[in-house]
Design a protein around this motif. Structure first.
Motif, PDB file in Angstrom:
ATOM      1  N   TYR A 122      49.330  31.369  43.415  1.00  0.00           N
ATOM      2  CA  TYR A 122      50.150  31.616  42.261  1.00  0.00           C
ATOM      3  C   TYR A 122      49.419  31.621  40.882  1.00  0.00           C
ATOM      4  CZ  TYR A 122      53.931  30.389  45.365  1.00  0.00           C
ATOM      5  OH  TYR A 122      54.890  30.233  46.279  1.00  0.00           O
ATOM      6  N   HIS A 123      48.555  30.519  40.374  1.00  0.00           N
ATOM      7  CA  HIS A 123      48.110  30.560  39.086  1.00  0.00           C
ATOM      8  C   HIS A 123      46.793  31.474  38.946  1.00  0.00           C
ATOM      9  CE1 HIS A 123      48.112  28.997  35.268  1.00  0.00           C
ATOM     10  NE2 HIS A 123      46.890  28.144  35.434  1.00  0.00           N
ATOM     11  N   TRP A 124      46.316  32.272  39.936  1.00  0.00           N
ATOM     12  CA  TRP A 124      45.047  32.974  39.976  1.00  0.00           C
ATOM     13  C   TRP A 124      45.470  34.019  39.020  1.00  0.00           C
ATOM     14  CZ3 TRP A 124      45.575  38.186  41.178  1.00  0.00           C
ATOM     15  CH2 TRP A 124      46.604  38.505  42.049  1.00  0.00           C
ATOM     16  N   LEU A 125      46.701  34.597  39.213  1.00  0.00           N
ATOM     17  CA  LEU A 125      47.338  35.661  38.368  1.00  0.00           C
ATOM     18  C   LEU A 125      47.014  35.616  36.880  1.00  0.00           C
ATOM     19  CD1 LEU A 125      48.505  38.548  38.487  1.00  0.00           C
ATOM     20  CD2 LEU A 125      50.836  37.453  38.295  1.00  0.00           C
ATOM     21  N   HIS A 126      47.479  34.563  36.376  1.00  0.00           N
ATOM     22  CA  HIS A 126      47.293  34.286  34.938  1.00  0.00           C
ATOM     23  C   HIS A 126      45.954  34.181  34.541  1.00  0.00           C
ATOM     24  CE1 HIS A 126      48.272  32.870  30.842  1.00  0.00           C
ATOM     25  NE2 HIS A 126      47.431  31.670  31.013  1.00  0.00           N
ATOM     26  N   HIS A 127      45.014  33.722  35.418  1.00  0.00           N
ATOM     27  CA  HIS A 127      43.584  33.632  34.948  1.00  0.00           C
ATOM     28  C   HIS A 127      42.822  34.738  35.315  1.00  0.00           C
ATOM     29  CE1 HIS A 127      42.836  29.525  33.613  1.00  0.00           C
ATOM     30  NE2 HIS A 127      43.755  29.233  34.529  1.00  0.00           N
ATOM     31  N   SER A 128      43.269  35.961  35.874  1.00  0.00           N
ATOM     32  CA  SER A 128      42.883  37.223  36.227  1.00  0.00           C
ATOM     33  C   SER A 128      42.485  37.892  34.875  1.00  0.00           C
ATOM     34  CB  SER A 128      43.466  37.801  37.114  1.00  0.00           C
ATOM     35  OG  SER A 128      44.804  38.268  36.514  1.00  0.00           O
ATOM     36  N   SER A 129      43.142  37.598  33.734  1.00  0.00           N
ATOM     37  CA  SER A 129      42.930  38.214  32.676  1.00  0.00           C
ATOM     38  C   SER A 129      41.618  37.771  32.112  1.00  0.00           C
ATOM     39  CB  SER A 129      44.182  38.040  31.506  1.00  0.00           C
ATOM     40  OG  SER A 129      45.292  38.489  32.072  1.00  0.00           O
ATOM     41  N   LYS A 130      40.743  38.992  31.941  1.00  0.00           N
ATOM     42  CA  LYS A 130      39.424  38.741  31.434  1.00  0.00           C
ATOM     43  C   LYS A 130      39.319  38.038  30.043  1.00  0.00           C
ATOM     44  CE  LYS A 130      37.442  41.798  34.725  1.00  0.00           C
ATOM     45  NZ  LYS A 130      36.516  43.083  34.592  1.00  0.00           N
ATOM     46  N   VAL A 131      40.257  38.773  29.157  1.00  0.00           N
ATOM     47  CA  VAL A 131      40.246  38.607  27.708  1.00  0.00           C
ATOM     48  C   VAL A 131      41.616  38.135  27.283  1.00  0.00           C
ATOM     49  CG1 VAL A 131      39.766  39.469  25.419  1.00  0.00           C
ATOM     50  CG2 VAL A 131      38.265  40.179  27.311  1.00  0.00           C
ATOM     51  N   LEU A 132      41.764  36.833  26.553  1.00  0.00           N
ATOM     52  CA  LEU A 132      43.077  36.305  26.385  1.00  0.00           C
ATOM     53  C   LEU A 132      43.662  37.261  25.294  1.00  0.00           C
ATOM     54  CD1 LEU A 132      42.690  32.686  26.216  1.00  0.00           C
ATOM     55  CD2 LEU A 132      43.516  34.017  27.892  1.00  0.00           C
ATOM     56  N   HIS A 133      45.080  37.326  25.325  1.00  0.00           N
ATOM     57  CA  HIS A 133      45.771  38.145  24.169  1.00  0.00           C
ATOM     58  C   HIS A 133      47.037  37.509  24.254  1.00  0.00           C
ATOM     59  CE1 HIS A 133      48.284  41.637  23.225  1.00  0.00           C
ATOM     60  NE2 HIS A 133      47.196  42.129  22.572  1.00  0.00           N
ATOM     61  N   PRO A 134      47.884  37.586  23.270  1.00  0.00           N
ATOM     62  CA  PRO A 134      49.190  37.026  23.431  1.00  0.00           C
ATOM     63  C   PRO A 134      50.278  37.486  24.263  1.00  0.00           C
ATOM     64  CG  PRO A 134      48.450  37.885  20.853  1.00  0.00           C
ATOM     65  CD  PRO A 134      47.455  38.251  22.095  1.00  0.00           C
ATOM     66  N   PHE A 135      49.894  38.633  24.802  1.00  0.00           N
ATOM     67  CA  PHE A 135      50.606  39.244  26.137  1.00  0.00           C
ATOM     68  C   PHE A 135      50.147  38.310  27.509  1.00  0.00           C
ATOM     69  CE2 PHE A 135      51.671  43.528  23.952  1.00  0.00           C
ATOM     70  CZ  PHE A 135      52.457  42.894  23.408  1.00  0.00           C
ATOM     71  N   THR A 136      49.076  37.974  27.400  1.00  0.00           N
ATOM     72  CA  THR A 136      48.750  37.055  28.378  1.00  0.00           C
ATOM     73  C   THR A 136      49.482  35.788  28.919  1.00  0.00           C
ATOM     74  OG1 THR A 136      46.427  37.977  27.978  1.00  0.00           O
ATOM     75  CG2 THR A 136      46.515  36.009  29.684  1.00  0.00           C
ATOM     76  N   ALA A 137      49.896  35.525  27.836  1.00  0.00           N
ATOM     77  CA  ALA A 137      50.989  34.252  27.786  1.00  0.00           C
ATOM     78  C   ALA A 137      52.150  34.447  29.024  1.00  0.00           C
ATOM     79  CB  ALA A 137      51.397  33.889  26.413  1.00  0.00           C
ATOM     80  N   GLY A 138      52.681  35.588  29.018  1.00  0.00           N
ATOM     81  CA  GLY A 138      53.770  36.074  29.900  1.00  0.00           C
ATOM     82  C   GLY A 138      53.263  36.487  30.902  1.00  0.00           C
ATOM     83  N   HIS A 139      51.899  36.645  31.294  1.00  0.00           N
ATOM     84  CA  HIS A 139      51.331  37.164  32.439  1.00  0.00           C
ATOM     85  C   HIS A 139      51.174  36.138  33.676  1.00  0.00           C
ATOM     86  CE1 HIS A 139      49.415  39.842  35.420  1.00  0.00           C
ATOM     87  NE2 HIS A 139      48.130  39.358  35.092  1.00  0.00           N
ATOM     88  N   ALA A 140      52.143  35.933  34.395  1.00  0.00           N
ATOM     89  CA  ALA A 140      51.948  34.847  35.524  1.00  0.00           C
ATOM     90  C   ALA A 140      53.231  35.219  36.481  1.00  0.00           C
ATOM     91  CB  ALA A 140      52.438  33.425  34.834  1.00  0.00           C
ATOM     92  N   SER A 141      52.955  34.567  37.477  1.00  0.00           N
ATOM     93  CA  SER A 141      54.021  34.692  38.586  1.00  0.00           C
ATOM     94  C   SER A 141      55.398  34.278  38.360  1.00  0.00           C
ATOM     95  CB  SER A 141      53.394  33.900  39.953  1.00  0.00           C
ATOM     96  OG  SER A 141      53.411  32.353  39.592  1.00  0.00           O
ATOM     97  N   PHE A 142      56.343  34.462  39.116  1.00  0.00           N
ATOM     98  CA  PHE A 142      58.003  34.306  39.096  1.00  0.00           C
ATOM     99  C   PHE A 142      57.965  32.788  39.115  1.00  0.00           C
ATOM    100  CE2 PHE A 142      62.182  34.067  41.100  1.00  0.00           C
ATOM    101  CZ  PHE A 142      62.741  34.231  39.752  1.00  0.00           C
ATOM    102  N   LEU A 143      57.428  32.248  40.268  1.00  0.00           N
ATOM    103  CA  LEU A 143      57.402  30.584  40.259  1.00  0.00           C
ATOM    104  C   LEU A 143      57.020  29.788  38.908  1.00  0.00           C
ATOM    105  CD1 LEU A 143      58.265  28.131  41.950  1.00  0.00           C
ATOM    106  CD2 LEU A 143      55.473  28.272  42.901  1.00  0.00           C
ATOM    107  N   GLU A 144      55.865  30.326  38.482  1.00  0.00           N
ATOM    108  CA  GLU A 144      55.299  29.647  37.176  1.00  0.00           C
ATOM    109  C   GLU A 144      56.449  29.780  36.105  1.00  0.00           C
ATOM    110  OE1 GLU A 144      50.705  29.980  36.695  1.00  0.00           O
ATOM    111  OE2 GLU A 144      51.454  31.663  38.081  1.00  0.00           O
ATOM    112  N   HIS A 145      57.126  31.052  36.083  1.00  0.00           N
ATOM    113  CA  HIS A 145      57.937  31.084  34.809  1.00  0.00           C
ATOM    114  C   HIS A 145      59.311  30.454  35.127  1.00  0.00           C
ATOM    115  CE1 HIS A 145      55.626  33.220  31.752  1.00  0.00           C
ATOM    116  NE2 HIS A 145      55.271  34.134  32.682  1.00  0.00           N
ATOM    117  N   LEU A 146      59.591  30.229  36.474  1.00  0.00           N
ATOM    118  CA  LEU A 146      60.654  29.157  36.454  1.00  0.00           C
ATOM    119  C   LEU A 146      60.418  27.688  36.380  1.00  0.00           C
ATOM    120  CD1 LEU A 146      62.011  30.397  40.369  1.00  0.00           C
ATOM    121  CD2 LEU A 146      63.255  30.656  38.215  1.00  0.00           C
ATOM    122  N   LEU A 147      59.081  27.304  36.524  1.00  0.00           N
ATOM    123  CA  LEU A 147      58.909  26.109  36.079  1.00  0.00           C
ATOM    124  C   LEU A 147      58.837  26.004  34.440  1.00  0.00           C
ATOM    125  CD1 LEU A 147      56.038  25.330  38.612  1.00  0.00           C
ATOM    126  CD2 LEU A 147      58.619  24.474  38.523  1.00  0.00           C
ATOM    127  N   GLY A 148      58.293  27.317  33.763  1.00  0.00           N
ATOM    128  CA  GLY A 148      58.543  27.365  32.440  1.00  0.00           C
ATOM    129  C   GLY A 148      59.962  27.081  31.603  1.00  0.00           C
TER     130      GLY A 148
END
Length: 632
Positions: free
Chosen positions: A167-193
């Motif tokens: 799951y969490h690898w997807l969020h960390h796959s973004s090389k450069v942080l950006h405000p949109f990166t905050a929403g770049h994660a799997s469905f399960l992670e955002h359910l926890l969110g």
């Protein structure tokens, strides 16, 4: 970041349960999921439905405001001309990351759906007061005592060997942080969110202290802080922590969260570093690095600058700091641009008043930084006689700035090198003979690209704009190839001067014509001057229009073909390129831009200004191919 985690980020699993979004295949049709909320809210406003259903509109308004918060942070994050000295990661965001984060707002839809079910399950929440100070206090207490530590441990759990590669690898796959990166994660992670953000809001409401202001302020504040952490710019001054030391335990910084993406074993907190301190996972460099980043005035000097200009108000909205996703595709007029026209024009007026060029975008090529600076002037202004002096002052200021900071090559785009404006850059080189920066108009490679688009078996071409820099070079080159060139010009004197430059045995291949009718049997037209539909009508069926005119001519003829402006594809090893150059495809730049790149890569010490040296056309073309630039 550990080597194993780097590998996982590149090849993480996508088939884990609850990894993909339920509406992943919907594309932009996913926004239809808001349909029931819109219908119910409008029905309530009409007076026919229950007044309690007004909560539907609150959810929709909150969704719009949350999207606006992320967009405004994206605009600031990409405003390189404002924050370039405080950027944490100097690498640019490339097309792959932009595509991966394209649907960053999926979590907003999810939380809107969850909020809808919450209101349906607890009808008392639909009739909240506007304000209740007890609710604000309760919400903060629930956040600090429950949401913060819960997020911390869930975050650490997501970094476990079992969950990270699923799951969490997807969020960390973004090389450069950006405000949109905050929403770049799997469905399960955002359910926890949803649980994390729902405890303070829903909990406060169930305690009887809920209010509309509490809902709005907490949710928007939550997003605001998330965007701060994922910004690639340090925005919190270290002096604030020096003045109020307690704050460094209460609020994190972009540097703090960026360190988590560098070293995944540290800095797990949501917003409060206090919990990393309590459970001993804080990165030891957090405060020192923050101080360094917040006071950093060092700026890497680009090796190459492409000095562009704005074409019109619509194209101004193609900048990365407006809509990142829109700038990553070739420019085209879209319906959503029209409502923004007045605002964009106002911003352009402010930029005119500032009278400064601004940094548009950048990329790296073989360890060398390439930047695009933009002169804040519209295309039509270049044809106003009274505006010439002001525009030249802008260009001259950019050249002198580039020379002062140590830029090696500055290439002039399209109208910035107009012959009638500054003689193709000659004005600046003559005025400042001791310039260290090389001034390049790039037209030599532009001519080469156009000439290599003409089939070898063509024995006759029709050329408009025939006495311009490009027209002259193209005519002379083709004459040497024994190709008959019908040169459209009303000036016999200028035609004769060009004809005399050709070898004696080739001069008869250059023919002056004064009307478009003279080319009614020629099927290869090279357009260097804008044409009306009536003028295009003289071309025979099957004609191909090659062109080097800005803006390009409008393709009226369905029985003819139209070439695009001369361009080349950048080498495959280009890094950090995430915006398209006007109407060009991804990774493609105008030939004059590419000409400056070749000038830098070859290390040439001469200025390329004024008339094109016809003998250099093949030299520049071979150099471009040698360095990996490719024709389209």
């Amino acid at each position: 970041m550990l080597i194993e985690e780097k590998i996982i980020c590149k090849s993480g699993k996508k088939d884990a349960p609850f990894f993909a979004w339920p509406w992943e295949n919907f594309g932009n049709y996913k926004y239809l999921l808001y349909g029931p909320l819109i219908a119910k809210g409008l029905y309530s406003m009409s007076g026919k439905g229950n007044k309690e259903d007004i909560w539907c509109l609150h959810i929709l308004v909150l969704f719009a405001l949350r999207g606006l918060v992320h967009q405004l942070w994206s605009t600031y994050n990409n405003s390189l001309y404002i924050n370039r000295t405080r950027r944490l990661n100097q690498q640019g965001i490339d097309f792959n990351q932009i595509d991966a984060e394209w649907h960053w707002d999926n979590f907003l839809i999810l939380q809107a759906i969850v909020a809808s079910f919450s209101y349906l399950s607890f009808p008392s929440l639909s009739n909240l007061p506007i304000w209740d100070i007890k609710g604000i206090v309760s919400c903060l207490i629930l956040h600090i005592l429950i949401s913060e530590p819960l997020y911390y441990w869930l975050h650490r759990l997501l970094h476990s060997k079992h969950l990270f590669p699923r799951y969490h690898w997807l969020h960390h796959s973004s090389k450069v942080l950006h405000p949109f990166t905050a929403g770049h994660a799997s469905f399960l992670e955002h359910l926890l969110g949803c649980v994390i953000i729902g405890i303070p809001t829903l909990g406060t409401g169930l305690l009887g202290y809920g209010s509309v202001s509490m809902m709005y302020s907490y949710v928007l504040g939550f997003d605001f802080l998330r965007c701060i952490g994922h910004a690639n710019v340090e925005v919190i001054p270290h002096r604030l922590f020096e003045a109020i030391p307690l704050l460094q335990y209460i609020i994190y910084t972009p540097t703090y969260h960026n360190l988590h993406h560098v070293d995944m074993r540290t800095n797990f907190c949501l917003f409060m570093p206090l919990y990393d301190i309590l459970w001993k996972t804080i990165n030891a460099n957090s405060w020192d690095l923050h101080k360094q980043n917040s006071t950093n005035t060092n700026d890497r000097v680009p090796d190459f600058v492409f000095l562009a200009h704005v074409v019109d108000v619509m194209s101004a909205m193609h900048a990365p700091f407006v809509f990142r996703s829109f700038s990553s595709i070739p420019f085209g007029i879209k319906p959503f641009l029209f409502p923004m026209w007045p605002y964009t024009f106002l911003v352009m007026l402010i930029m005119w008043a500032k009278s400064r060029t601004f940094l548009f975008s950048f990329y790296n090529l073989r360890g060398r930084l390439h930047e695009t600076w933009v002169v804040p002037r519209f295309g039509f202004q270049y044809f106003l006689p009274f505006a010439a002096e002001g525009i030249n002052n802008h260009i001259e200021d950019a050249i002198l700035t580039a020379d002062k900071i140590g830029v090696k090559v500055i290439s002039l785009a399209a109208l910035n090198k107009n012959e009638g404006l500054n003689g193709g850059g000659t004005l600046f080189v003559n005025k400042h003979p001791n310039l260290k920066v090389r001034v390049v108009h790039g037209n030599t490679l532009t001519a080469a690209v156009i000439l290599h688009e003409i089939p070898e078996d063509v024995d006759e071409v029709f050329l408009t704009g025939a006495t311009s820099k490009l027209g002259r070079a193209i005519a002379l080159y083709l004459a040497r190839r024994r190709v008959k060139v019908l040169m459209l010009t009303q000036s016999t004197e200028r035609f004769i001067n060009i004809q005399k430059e050709a070898p004696v045995d080739c001069q008869n291949f250059l023919v002056q014509v004064t009307k478009y009718q003279a080319a009614k049997h020629c099927k290869t037209w090279i357009i260097g001057k804008w044409m009306t539909p009536r003028e295009q009508s003289w071309a025979p069926s099957g004609t191909h229009f090659n062109q080097f005119v800005v803006p390009p001519i409008i393709p009226f003829r369905r029985d003819c073909t139209y070439g695009k402006l001369a361009a080349m594809r950048l080498p495959e090893d280009v890094e950090g390129l995430g915006s398209c150059e006007y109407t060009m495809e991804r990774g493609v730049v105008h030939a004059c831009h590419a000409g400056g790149v070749v000038h830098l890569l070859e290390g040439w010490e001469h200025n390329e200004v004024g008339a094109i040296d016809v003998d250099q056309i093949d030299v520049v073309w071979k150099a471009a191919l040698k360095h990996g630039l490719m024709p389209l």
